[in-house]
Design a protein around this motif. Structure first.
Motif, PDB file in Angstrom:
ATOM      1  N   LYS A  50       0.842  -1.193   0.000  1.00 11.06           N
ATOM      2  CA  LYS A  50       0.000   0.000   0.000  1.00 11.06           C
ATOM      3  C   LYS A  50       0.880   1.247   0.000  1.00 11.06           C
ATOM      4  O   LYS A  50       1.884   1.305   0.716  1.00 11.06           O
ATOM      5  CB  LYS A  50      -0.914   0.003   1.222  1.00 11.06           C
ATOM      6  CG  LYS A  50      -1.891  -1.174   1.241  1.00 11.06           C
ATOM      7  CD  LYS A  50      -2.742  -1.162   2.497  1.00 11.06           C
ATOM      8  CE  LYS A  50      -3.703  -2.353   2.516  1.00 11.06           C
ATOM      9  NZ  LYS A  50      -4.511  -2.389   3.759  1.00 11.06           N
ATOM     10  N   PRO A  51       0.524   2.250  -0.806  1.00  8.15           N
ATOM     11  CA  PRO A  51       1.351   3.468  -0.870  1.00  8.15           C
ATOM     12  C   PRO A  51       1.616   4.100   0.485  1.00  8.15           C
ATOM     13  O   PRO A  51       2.728   4.550   0.754  1.00  8.15           O
ATOM     14  CB  PRO A  51       0.519   4.396  -1.775  1.00  8.15           C
ATOM     15  CG  PRO A  51      -0.354   3.500  -2.574  1.00  8.15           C
ATOM     16  CD  PRO A  51      -0.639   2.313  -1.704  1.00  8.15           C
ATOM     17  N   ALA A  52       0.616   4.124   1.337  1.00  3.95           N
ATOM     18  CA  ALA A  52       0.798   4.736   2.660  1.00  3.95           C
ATOM     19  C   ALA A  52       1.850   3.993   3.469  1.00  3.95           C
ATOM     20  O   ALA A  52       2.624   4.602   4.220  1.00  3.95           O
ATOM     21  CB  ALA A  52      -0.531   4.754   3.417  1.00  3.95           C
ATOM     22  N   GLU A  53       1.894   2.668   3.309  1.00  3.92           N
ATOM     23  CA  GLU A  53       2.886   1.876   4.031  1.00  3.92           C
ATOM     24  C   GLU A  53       4.289   2.140   3.496  1.00  3.92           C
ATOM     25  O   GLU A  53       5.262   2.129   4.257  1.00  3.92           O
ATOM     26  CB  GLU A  53       2.538   0.393   3.925  1.00  3.92           C
ATOM     27  CG  GLU A  53       1.257   0.025   4.658  1.00  3.92           C
ATOM     28  CD  GLU A  53       0.808  -1.395   4.379  1.00  3.92           C
ATOM     29  OE1 GLU A  53       1.383  -2.029   3.445  1.00  3.92           O
ATOM     30  OE2 GLU A  53      -0.105  -1.871   5.058  1.00  3.92           O
ATOM     31  N   VAL A  54       4.390   2.376   2.183  1.00  2.00           N
ATOM     32  CA  VAL A  54       5.684   2.711   1.589  1.00  2.00           C
ATOM     33  C   VAL A  54       6.203   4.012   2.180  1.00  2.00           C
ATOM     34  O   VAL A  54       7.367   4.120   2.601  1.00  2.00           O
ATOM     35  CB  VAL A  54       5.583   2.814   0.050  1.00  2.00           C
ATOM     36  CG1 VAL A  54       6.914   3.267  -0.551  1.00  2.00           C
ATOM     37  CG2 VAL A  54       5.162   1.478  -0.560  1.00  2.00           C
ATOM     38  N   LYS A  55       5.335   5.013   2.250  1.00  2.00           N
ATOM     39  CA  LYS A  55       5.749   6.298   2.828  1.00  2.00           C
ATOM     40  C   LYS A  55       6.125   6.164   4.302  1.00  2.00           C
ATOM     41  O   LYS A  55       7.084   6.793   4.761  1.00  2.00           O
ATOM     42  CB  LYS A  55       4.628   7.336   2.677  1.00  2.00           C
ATOM     43  CG  LYS A  55       4.477   7.888   1.281  1.00  2.00           C
ATOM     44  CD  LYS A  55       3.543   9.090   1.225  1.00  2.00           C
ATOM     45  CE  LYS A  55       4.189  10.345   1.756  1.00  2.00           C
ATOM     46  NZ  LYS A  55       3.363  11.544   1.517  1.00  2.00           N
ATOM     47  N   THR A  56       5.395   5.355   5.011  1.00  2.00           N
ATOM     48  CA  THR A  56       5.673   5.183   6.439  1.00  2.00           C
ATOM     49  C   THR A  56       7.059   4.604   6.665  1.00  2.00           C
ATOM     50  O   THR A  56       7.830   5.094   7.504  1.00  2.00           O
ATOM     51  CB  THR A  56       4.611   4.282   7.085  1.00  2.00           C
ATOM     52  OG1 THR A  56       3.334   4.924   7.002  1.00  2.00           O
ATOM     53  CG2 THR A  56       4.939   4.013   8.552  1.00  2.00           C
ATOM     54  N   TRP A  82      11.017   2.072 -11.753  1.00  2.00           N
ATOM     55  CA  TRP A  82      11.022   3.254 -12.625  1.00  2.00           C
ATOM     56  C   TRP A  82      10.643   2.867 -14.048  1.00  2.00           C
ATOM     57  O   TRP A  82       9.823   3.546 -14.690  1.00  2.00           O
ATOM     58  CB  TRP A  82      12.398   3.917 -12.606  1.00  2.00           C
ATOM     59  CG  TRP A  82      12.526   5.072 -13.550  1.00  2.00           C
ATOM     60  CD1 TRP A  82      12.190   6.367 -13.313  1.00  2.00           C
ATOM     61  CD2 TRP A  82      13.025   5.038 -14.908  1.00  2.00           C
ATOM     62  NE1 TRP A  82      12.441   7.146 -14.432  1.00  2.00           N
ATOM     63  CE2 TRP A  82      12.963   6.349 -15.416  1.00  2.00           C
ATOM     64  CE3 TRP A  82      13.516   4.014 -15.721  1.00  2.00           C
ATOM     65  CZ2 TRP A  82      13.362   6.662 -16.721  1.00  2.00           C
ATOM     66  CZ3 TRP A  82      13.933   4.327 -17.017  1.00  2.00           C
ATOM     67  CH2 TRP A  82      13.847   5.647 -17.501  1.00  2.00           C
ATOM     68  N   GLY A  83      11.229   1.809 -14.560  1.00  2.00           N
ATOM     69  CA  GLY A  83      10.941   1.393 -15.928  1.00  2.00           C
ATOM     70  C   GLY A  83       9.482   1.033 -16.143  1.00  2.00           C
ATOM     71  O   GLY A  83       8.903   1.338 -17.191  1.00  2.00           O
ATOM     72  N   GLU A 114       9.956   5.074  -6.245  1.00  2.00           N
ATOM     73  CA  GLU A 114       9.318   4.497  -7.436  1.00  2.00           C
ATOM     74  C   GLU A 114       8.297   3.425  -7.086  1.00  2.00           C
ATOM     75  O   GLU A 114       7.281   3.285  -7.766  1.00  2.00           O
ATOM     76  CB  GLU A 114      10.387   3.944  -8.379  1.00  2.00           C
ATOM     77  CG  GLU A 114      11.253   5.012  -9.028  1.00  2.00           C
ATOM     78  CD  GLU A 114      10.470   5.953  -9.956  1.00  2.00           C
ATOM     79  OE1 GLU A 114       9.441   5.521 -10.519  1.00  2.00           O
ATOM     80  OE2 GLU A 114      10.894   7.121 -10.108  1.00  2.00           O
ATOM     81  N   ILE A 115       8.540   2.663  -6.029  1.00  2.00           N
ATOM     82  CA  ILE A 115       7.543   1.683  -5.585  1.00  2.00           C
ATOM     83  C   ILE A 115       6.270   2.405  -5.154  1.00  2.00           C
ATOM     84  O   ILE A 115       5.142   1.927  -5.401  1.00  2.00           O
ATOM     85  CB  ILE A 115       8.109   0.823  -4.437  1.00  2.00           C
ATOM     86  CG1 ILE A 115       9.188  -0.129  -4.959  1.00  2.00           C
ATOM     87  CG2 ILE A 115       7.001   0.050  -3.739  1.00  2.00           C
ATOM     88  CD1 ILE A 115       8.686  -1.237  -5.859  1.00  2.00           C
ATOM     89  N   TYR A 116       6.420   3.563  -4.542  1.00  2.00           N
ATOM     90  CA  TYR A 116       5.265   4.362  -4.146  1.00  2.00           C
ATOM     91  C   TYR A 116       4.390   4.686  -5.349  1.00  2.00           C
ATOM     92  O   TYR A 116       3.160   4.530  -5.317  1.00  2.00           O
ATOM     93  CB  TYR A 116       5.746   5.643  -3.473  1.00  2.00           C
ATOM     94  CG  TYR A 116       4.644   6.573  -3.032  1.00  2.00           C
ATOM     95  CD1 TYR A 116       3.832   6.263  -1.962  1.00  2.00           C
ATOM     96  CD2 TYR A 116       4.434   7.782  -3.693  1.00  2.00           C
ATOM     97  CE1 TYR A 116       2.813   7.131  -1.552  1.00  2.00           C
ATOM     98  CE2 TYR A 116       3.428   8.653  -3.295  1.00  2.00           C
ATOM     99  CZ  TYR A 116       2.623   8.319  -2.217  1.00  2.00           C
ATOM    100  OH  TYR A 116       1.619   9.175  -1.827  1.00  2.00           O
ATOM    101  N   LYS A 117       4.998   5.110  -6.425  1.00  2.00           N
ATOM    102  CA  LYS A 117       4.249   5.405  -7.657  1.00  2.00           C
ATOM    103  C   LYS A 117       3.663   4.135  -8.246  1.00  2.00           C
ATOM    104  O   LYS A 117       2.507   4.117  -8.719  1.00  2.00           O
ATOM    105  CB  LYS A 117       5.163   6.067  -8.677  1.00  2.00           C
ATOM    106  CG  LYS A 117       5.746   7.412  -8.251  1.00  2.00           C
ATOM    107  CD  LYS A 117       6.781   7.882  -9.262  1.00  2.00           C
ATOM    108  CE  LYS A 117       7.555   9.082  -8.747  1.00  2.00           C
ATOM    109  NZ  LYS A 117       8.671   9.446  -9.661  1.00  2.00           N
ATOM    110  N   GLY A 171       0.398   3.028  -6.748  1.00  2.00           N
ATOM    111  CA  GLY A 171      -0.731   3.941  -6.827  1.00  2.00           C
ATOM    112  C   GLY A 171      -0.580   5.250  -6.100  1.00  2.00           C
ATOM    113  O   GLY A 171      -1.527   6.057  -6.075  1.00  2.00           O
ATOM    114  N   GLY A 172       0.572   5.492  -5.507  1.00  2.00           N
ATOM    115  CA  GLY A 172       0.780   6.761  -4.821  1.00  2.00           C
ATOM    116  C   GLY A 172       0.938   7.916  -5.790  1.00  2.00           C
ATOM    117  O   GLY A 172       1.465   7.745  -6.893  1.00  2.00           O
ATOM    118  N   GLU A 173       0.464   9.073  -5.380  1.00  2.00           N
ATOM    119  CA  GLU A 173       0.534  10.272  -6.236  1.00  2.00           C
ATOM    120  C   GLU A 173       1.664  11.182  -5.785  1.00  2.00           C
ATOM    121  O   GLU A 173       1.874  11.378  -4.606  1.00  2.00           O
ATOM    122  CB  GLU A 173      -0.815  11.009  -6.164  1.00  2.00           C
ATOM    123  CG  GLU A 173      -1.981  10.223  -6.720  1.00  2.00           C
ATOM    124  CD  GLU A 173      -1.856   9.925  -8.203  1.00  2.00           C
ATOM    125  OE1 GLU A 173      -1.215  10.712  -8.926  1.00  2.00           O
ATOM    126  OE2 GLU A 173      -2.401   8.900  -8.649  1.00  2.00           O
TER     127      GLU A 173
END
Length: 372
Positions: free
Chosen positions: A27-33, A299-300, A364-367, A370-372
């Motif tokens: 989940k994007p939020a978990e990546v940021k955390t 990224w790719g 890049e995993i965040y993107k 689905g992260g913005e």
């Protein structure tokens, strides 16, 4: 028979666990955390050392330069100016100078941060020393050859790590000044290094000339972090170039070849072995090289360059593996100490460049998730 059954059951359990952990939803939020936790831990422990050195790395050393590359990517995501301020303070305290050696690629690395800070703050003093030094190098190019241990040999990029350290600075300087001379110089030097160190069969880079003929347990020696430096550096160069340019197409061709090879040699656990073709001889996880590979692959996919169905499972599996080595307080473990070849790593040992690689991967995993 009972012993054989037990072994088979143990192996099946391992496969189920490995597949489960690699398939876990990210989940994007978990990546940021987890990125915040790692970034904050590293800032708090910035002046500590982890590779057996007697004193902390200089703020302008390549080790920290690689950290800043990832920290800039995190700062762009964090919605907190404190990270930008931390980076800017480093530049101000060091008068926006590159490190001490005029030609050495390692001492150019911090220039990547300076140019990103210039993009944010538009203060020319942030890039003037870098531009002045690169102008000098261009008009007084090194006359050394690429062979190892020849006179002044590291005044050119004769080791693959250098392709992360210096070329992206040249590419960024080209982009922010629109002066193509910086791109032209970098392009010719990069080609010379690639012609010298890139294995056309394996699509990987030797660390330097010494390893071209060396064999480790019968395998060619392709150092994971060394190739991680190259792969991440390619991304940081490609981001600065016009996709229609000959230079972009040249770098993209190398990038795609490496990506295909990396997909083939990823370990079942999601890492890449410290000796990329010698998995069974180097079973210990290593997070700096692997994080750079996750960064480059994600990224790719995000750019539509790599097929998502083919590459996304590898990128996500790699990320889950990296996250599994972050301690509760935010230290990234299993970072191989400073070196030039496959070696050892430990769960309680880290390094600033490993954090930089991890933060790059997370950006890049965040993107990708689905992260913005």
């Amino acid at each position: 028979m009972n012993k054989l059954f037990s072994l088979l059951l143990l192996f099946a359990t391992f496969l189920i666990f490995a597949n489960y952990s690699s398939a876990q939803e990210i989940k994007p939020a978990e990546v940021k955390t987890v990125m915040k936790k790692v970034a904050d831990w590293q800032i708090e422990h910035f002046n500590e050392c982890y590779s057996g050195r007697q004193k902390p790395h200089h703020p302008l050393d390549w080790t920290n330069g690689a950290l800043y590359v990832g920290m800039v990517k995190w700062a762009k995501m964090a919605n907190d100016e404190k990270y930008w301020e931390w980076l800017k303070n480093i530049g101000e305290e060091n008068e926006w100078l590159l490190y001490k050696r005029q030609y050495h690629a390692d001492d150019h690395t911090v220039g990547q941060m300076y140019i990103e800070l210039y993009r944010k703050y538009r203060d020319k003093k942030m890039i003037e020393p870098t531009q002045k030094q690169f102008d000098f190098i261009m008009y007084h190019p090194s006359q050394s050859v690429l062979n190892w241990k020849t006179p002044f040999h590291q005044d050119r990029w004769n080791w693959c790590d250098a392709l992360f350290m210096s070329p992206p600075v040249w590419a960024k300087l080209y982009k922010v000044t629109s002066e193509k001379k910086y791109l032209d110089f970098m392009f010719e030097e990069y080609k010379a290094t690639t012609d010298f160190l890139f294995d056309k069969k394996e699509h990987l880079y030797y660390r330097d000339e010494r390893y071209i003929t060396e064999r480790d347990n019968g395998t060619k020696v392709f150092w994971s972090r060394g190739n991680g430096w190259v792969f991440a550096g390619l991304v940081n160069i490609l981001n600065e170039l016009n996709p229609e340019s000959k230079e972009y197409k040249y770098f993209l061709k190398i990038y795609k070849k490496m990506a295909k090879k990396l997909l083939e040699i990823q370990t079942p656990e999601g890492h890449w072995a410290m000796s990329l073709l010698g998995q069974k001889f180097y079973p210990t996880p290593e997070t700096s090289g692997s994080s750079f590979f996750v960064f480059g692959l994600a990224w790719g996919i995000n750019q539509g360059i790599l097929d998502k169905a083919t590459y996304e499972p590898a990128a996500k599996k790699g990320w889950n593996a990296m996250v599994s080595h972050v301690t509760d307080d935010g230290m990234l473990g299993y970072v191989q100490p400073i070196g030039a070849a496959p070696g050892k790593a430990w769960p309680d040992k880290t390094e600033v460049y490993g954090t930089g690689a991890f933060l790059s991967a997370g950006s890049e995993i965040y993107k990708l998730t689905g992260g913005e």
